[in-house]
Design a protein around this motif. Sequence first.
Motif, PDB file in Angstrom:
ATOM      1  N   LEU A 198       0.878  -1.168   0.000  1.00 14.12           N
ATOM      2  CA  LEU A 198       0.000   0.000   0.000  1.00 14.12           C
ATOM      3  C   LEU A 198       0.913   1.215   0.000  1.00 14.12           C
ATOM      4  O   LEU A 198       1.387   1.667   1.046  1.00 14.12           O
ATOM      5  N   GLN A 199       1.193   1.710  -1.195  1.00 15.73           N
ATOM      6  CA  GLN A 199       2.168   2.787  -1.361  1.00 15.73           C
ATOM      7  C   GLN A 199       1.620   4.114  -0.842  1.00 15.73           C
ATOM      8  O   GLN A 199       0.472   4.466  -1.102  1.00 15.73           O
ATOM      9  N   GLY A 200       2.468   4.847  -0.136  1.00 13.87           N
ATOM     10  CA  GLY A 200       2.018   6.084   0.485  1.00 13.87           C
ATOM     11  C   GLY A 200       1.466   5.789   1.865  1.00 13.87           C
ATOM     12  O   GLY A 200       1.842   4.812   2.519  1.00 13.87           O
ATOM     13  N   SER A 201       0.552   6.621   2.323  1.00  9.48           N
ATOM     14  CA  SER A 201       0.059   6.528   3.695  1.00  9.48           C
ATOM     15  C   SER A 201      -1.266   5.780   3.776  1.00  9.48           C
ATOM     16  O   SER A 201      -2.176   6.024   2.988  1.00  9.48           O
ATOM     17  N   THR A 202      -1.342   4.880   4.739  1.00 11.56           N
ATOM     18  CA  THR A 202      -2.591   4.250   5.149  1.00 11.56           C
ATOM     19  C   THR A 202      -2.821   4.669   6.591  1.00 11.56           C
ATOM     20  O   THR A 202      -1.991   4.393   7.464  1.00 11.56           O
ATOM     21  N   SER A 203      -3.924   5.376   6.843  1.00 12.98           N
ATOM     22  CA  SER A 203      -4.092   5.957   8.179  1.00 12.98           C
ATOM     23  C   SER A 203      -5.559   5.938   8.591  1.00 12.98           C
ATOM     24  O   SER A 203      -6.473   5.910   7.759  1.00 12.98           O
ATOM     25  N   GLY A 204      -5.753   5.968   9.905  1.00 11.80           N
ATOM     26  CA  GLY A 204      -7.092   6.008  10.478  1.00 11.80           C
ATOM     27  C   GLY A 204      -7.039   5.619  11.941  1.00 11.80           C
ATOM     28  O   GLY A 204      -5.965   5.309  12.480  1.00 11.80           O
ATOM     29  N   PRO A 205      -8.162   5.621  12.617  1.00 10.92           N
ATOM     30  CA  PRO A 205      -8.188   5.271  14.039  1.00 10.92           C
ATOM     31  C   PRO A 205      -7.953   3.783  14.259  1.00 10.92           C
ATOM     32  O   PRO A 205      -8.293   2.944  13.425  1.00 10.92           O
ATOM     33  N   LEU A 206      -7.379   3.456  15.413  1.00 13.22           N
ATOM     34  CA  LEU A 206      -7.091   2.076  15.779  1.00 13.22           C
ATOM     35  C   LEU A 206      -8.253   1.507  16.579  1.00 13.22           C
ATOM     36  O   LEU A 206      -8.610   2.025  17.637  1.00 13.22           O
ATOM     37  N   ASP A 207      -8.807   0.410  16.069  1.00 13.72           N
ATOM     38  CA  ASP A 207      -9.922  -0.261  16.723  1.00 13.72           C
ATOM     39  C   ASP A 207      -9.456  -1.637  17.190  1.00 13.72           C
ATOM     40  O   ASP A 207      -8.300  -2.022  16.994  1.00 13.72           O
ATOM     41  N   TYR A 208     -10.376  -2.379  17.802  1.00 14.90           N
ATOM     42  CA  TYR A 208     -10.094  -3.750  18.213  1.00 14.90           C
ATOM     43  C   TYR A 208     -11.300  -4.601  17.862  1.00 14.90           C
ATOM     44  O   TYR A 208     -12.445  -4.195  18.068  1.00 14.90           O
ATOM     45  N   SER A 209     -11.043  -5.798  17.326  1.00 16.60           N
ATOM     46  CA  SER A 209     -12.110  -6.692  16.884  1.00 16.60           C
ATOM     47  C   SER A 209     -11.799  -8.104  17.351  1.00 16.60           C
ATOM     48  O   SER A 209     -10.625  -8.477  17.516  1.00 16.60           O
ATOM     49  N   SER A 210     -12.840  -8.907  17.539  1.00 22.70           N
ATOM     50  CA  SER A 210     -12.615 -10.324  17.842  1.00 22.70           C
ATOM     51  C   SER A 210     -12.044 -11.052  16.644  1.00 22.70           C
ATOM     52  O   SER A 210     -11.501 -12.153  16.779  1.00 22.70           O
ATOM     53  N   PHE A 211     -12.154 -10.461  15.465  1.00 24.19           N
ATOM     54  CA  PHE A 211     -11.626 -11.063  14.251  1.00 24.19           C
ATOM     55  C   PHE A 211     -10.262 -10.449  13.931  1.00 24.19           C
ATOM     56  O   PHE A 211     -10.116  -9.626  13.038  1.00 24.19           O
ATOM     57  N   GLY A 212      -9.266 -10.806  14.726  1.00 26.53           N
ATOM     58  CA  GLY A 212      -7.917 -10.378  14.413  1.00 26.53           C
ATOM     59  C   GLY A 212      -7.285  -9.443  15.403  1.00 26.53           C
ATOM     60  O   GLY A 212      -6.097  -9.151  15.298  1.00 26.53           O
ATOM     61  N   GLY A 213      -8.023  -8.909  16.355  1.00 22.40           N
ATOM     62  CA  GLY A 213      -7.417  -8.016  17.338  1.00 22.40           C
ATOM     63  C   GLY A 213      -7.388  -6.577  16.865  1.00 22.40           C
ATOM     64  O   GLY A 213      -8.390  -6.057  16.347  1.00 22.40           O
ATOM     65  N   TYR A 214      -6.261  -5.928  17.025  1.00 22.67           N
ATOM     66  CA  TYR A 214      -6.160  -4.507  16.678  1.00 22.67           C
ATOM     67  C   TYR A 214      -6.243  -4.326  15.162  1.00 22.67           C
ATOM     68  O   TYR A 214      -5.610  -5.056  14.397  1.00 22.67           O
ATOM     69  N   VAL A 215      -7.055  -3.332  14.770  1.00 20.97           N
ATOM     70  CA  VAL A 215      -7.318  -3.118  13.354  1.00 20.97           C
ATOM     71  C   VAL A 215      -7.276  -1.629  13.059  1.00 20.97           C
ATOM     72  O   VAL A 215      -7.860  -0.814  13.780  1.00 20.97           O
ATOM     73  N   LEU A 216      -6.568  -1.266  12.009  1.00 19.08           N
ATOM     74  CA  LEU A 216      -6.497   0.117  11.557  1.00 19.08           C
ATOM     75  C   LEU A 216      -7.702   0.378  10.657  1.00 19.08           C
ATOM     76  O   LEU A 216      -7.820  -0.206   9.581  1.00 19.08           O
ATOM     77  N   GLU A 217      -8.623   1.225  11.130  1.00 18.75           N
ATOM     78  CA  GLU A 217      -9.817   1.563  10.355  1.00 18.75           C
ATOM     79  C   GLU A 217      -9.452   2.727   9.431  1.00 18.75           C
ATOM     80  O   GLU A 217      -9.490   3.888   9.826  1.00 18.75           O
ATOM     81  N   ALA A 218      -9.104   2.391   8.221  1.00 16.07           N
ATOM     82  CA  ALA A 218      -8.460   3.361   7.338  1.00 16.07           C
ATOM     83  C   ALA A 218      -9.433   4.405   6.824  1.00 16.07           C
ATOM     84  O   ALA A 218     -10.431   4.092   6.169  1.00 16.07           O
ATOM     85  N   ALA A 219      -9.132   5.660   7.135  1.00 16.88           N
ATOM     86  CA  ALA A 219      -9.796   6.788   6.504  1.00 16.88           C
ATOM     87  C   ALA A 219      -9.022   7.234   5.267  1.00 16.88           C
ATOM     88  O   ALA A 219      -9.502   8.053   4.479  1.00 16.88           O
ATOM     89  N   GLN A 220      -7.817   6.701   5.126  1.00 19.97           N
ATOM     90  CA  GLN A 220      -6.982   6.919   3.948  1.00 19.97           C
ATOM     91  C   GLN A 220      -6.249   5.620   3.654  1.00 19.97           C
ATOM     92  O   GLN A 220      -5.641   5.020   4.547  1.00 19.97           O
ATOM     93  N   LEU A 221      -6.313   5.182   2.394  1.00 22.43           N
ATOM     94  CA  LEU A 221      -5.640   3.960   1.986  1.00 22.43           C
ATOM     95  C   LEU A 221      -4.520   4.292   1.015  1.00 22.43           C
ATOM     96  O   LEU A 221      -4.704   5.069   0.068  1.00 22.43           O
ATOM     97  N   GLY A 222      -3.355   3.683   1.228  1.00 18.24           N
ATOM     98  CA  GLY A 222      -2.283   3.822   0.268  1.00 18.24           C
ATOM     99  C   GLY A 222      -2.644   3.176  -1.059  1.00 18.24           C
ATOM    100  O   GLY A 222      -3.526   2.311  -1.142  1.00 18.24           O
ATOM    101  N   ALA A 223      -1.965   3.580  -2.103  1.00 17.24           N
ATOM    102  CA  ALA A 223      -2.220   3.041  -3.438  1.00 17.24           C
ATOM    103  C   ALA A 223      -1.745   1.592  -3.507  1.00 17.24           C
ATOM    104  O   ALA A 223      -0.627   1.260  -3.097  1.00 17.24           O
ATOM    105  N   HIS A 224      -2.596   0.732  -4.050  1.00 12.92           N
ATOM    106  CA  HIS A 224      -2.251  -0.683  -4.152  1.00 12.92           C
ATOM    107  C   HIS A 224      -1.217  -0.890  -5.256  1.00 12.92           C
ATOM    108  O   HIS A 224      -1.457  -0.579  -6.427  1.00 12.92           O
ATOM    109  N   VAL A 225      -0.064  -1.462  -4.873  1.00 13.70           N
ATOM    110  CA  VAL A 225       0.999  -1.764  -5.831  1.00 13.70           C
ATOM    111  C   VAL A 225       1.277  -3.260  -5.770  1.00 13.70           C
ATOM    112  O   VAL A 225       1.763  -3.766  -4.747  1.00 13.70           O
TER     113      VAL A 225
END
Length: 593
Positions: free
Chosen positions: A247-274
């Motif tokens: 994910l080229q560039g910045s992937t950012s957002g608030p940090l959440d927690y889920s039973s499906f995997g634990g800590y998860v970055l809820e992206a308000a911005q996604l890096g470009a898929h390369v």
Amino acid sequence: MRVLPLIATGLLTTTVLPATASLAAAQQAVRIHDIQGTTRVSPLNGQQVSGVTGVVTGVRATGSARGFWFQDPQPDTDPRTSEGLFVFTGDLTPQVAVGAAVTVSGTVAEHYPGGQDGPNQSVTELTSASWQVSGTGEIPPEPLVADTVPVEHTPDGEIDSRELEPERFALDFYESREAMALRVDDARVVGPTDEYRSLWITTKPAQNANERGGTTYTGYADPNAGRLKVESLLAGEFPAAAVGDRLQGSTSGPLDYSSFGGYVLEAAQLGAHVPGGAQPETTRAQRPDELAVATYNVENLDAADEQTKFDRLAQGVVGNLAAPDVLALEEVQDNTGATDDGVVAADETLQRFTHAIAAAGGPRYQWRQIDPENNADGGEPGGNIRVALMFNPARVSFVDRPGGDATTAVQPVADGDRAALSVSPGRVEPANAAWTDSRKPLVGEFLFQGRPVFVVANHFSSKGGDQPLHGRFQPPARSSEQQRAEQAKAVRGFVDQTLAVDPQAAIVVAGDLNDYGFSPALAPLTEALTSPADALPPVERYSYVYEGNSQQLDHILLTGPLTVDYDIVHVNAEFPDQISDHDPQVVRLRAAE
């Protein structure tokens, strides 16, 4: 269930406070870090708070757990206290935008995904909330780089109430930033995109990195702290990423927690898929004097599946696995699949598969299997999954010995100076309690160039019920290991009995053992048989990807005077369009000279 009496009024949501809430509590003005505190559980849990200020960093506008994250732009100096908080609005979409400066009132709560008595950590949040927008603001996301997250995972014990040590433990580090805006730059994907629009990245690119870009789980003491799940708060397409992509560039957002995997970055911005360029692997064809034996979990294959699934699996057998002589298959379902109608036969399923292989240019395989008792072997209810053996009759002969059925145990017997099977195919100790609600191993007797070879196809019980790596109980309890340990002992018993008849017997134990090569549950087998995977570097021993960890669940183990050429053929687990969640593997055997 989380209950929230709400009355929505545009940007403002007015709360109907419980009659038992005191006026003093309702007027208590605090900061976010006061609510989060220095442990996982808020010191204000259950209390009413008001005047909590911050800037909105993300909005979840879909699903049944809607709400928004906000963060205090004026943090304290304590590294243990998070400056972010989630406001839970249930199935109501919060009428607030990212960048809004808000003042929030509500009830402090600890939400345990999956239930308060479960193994997951809690999420500190405000419920029954009201808020007022007072302007706009900005929260720069905190960057996560290779040196940021500690390598050490977490201390032992229940970690809910212990003081956080974010500079020492990875789970404490993430907890100290719960609900805060975080950023990862140029992130490498270590778990492919799934059907729920999520993927896994690593913040530590060098951590147990394998050749194809993944992060390998090499031992219980090293669960790979750099792994982080990514979901998206954005509408529109989500990248269909494979392991090794970026994910080229910045992937950012608030940090959440889920039973499906634990800590998860809820992206308000996604890096470009390369794309990283990873392609499905192919293995070489066996030579005339080599017996090729493969194992492949075909993931709930049944006769009602779309032809596309059969065709893609067939192409994998012919093109990627180079048409092995013997195939041990796992997760072959009955003819009607998950329909719970009493049907246990799988002849139509296997016939469609063998036809698809022939149509793809492969050999006309034959098969042997034993129908299980209805709903006795676990798996998808009604599916009656079982293991099966397929073989190329132009290359290898199957020795049929009648009498094998769902309840008859196979025994090694003497046939001159060699071992043979009492029934072929036959099941290993089907009455043993180790196989309760689990697949029974299937043994077949083959002849290759006049030499007998015994192939044991396995699918051990699943890891269902084990506590997660990211949970609040550490180290996590692996209760499912006990049954697999007993299963390993049962298969080991068959191997030992066969070798007692013929110490030179060639035995191949293959299949989805649902555990790692380093697991003590598999020790009865791995300590007595040869594992060709052990010749690989530890980071290259994997056939499955789970929560960003490449891991070894499928195995081929051997006895006998054989020379070995072994290959794990990565065709599925690292890709978003996988036709099975497991990679096959193949071993090519020659009699020792």
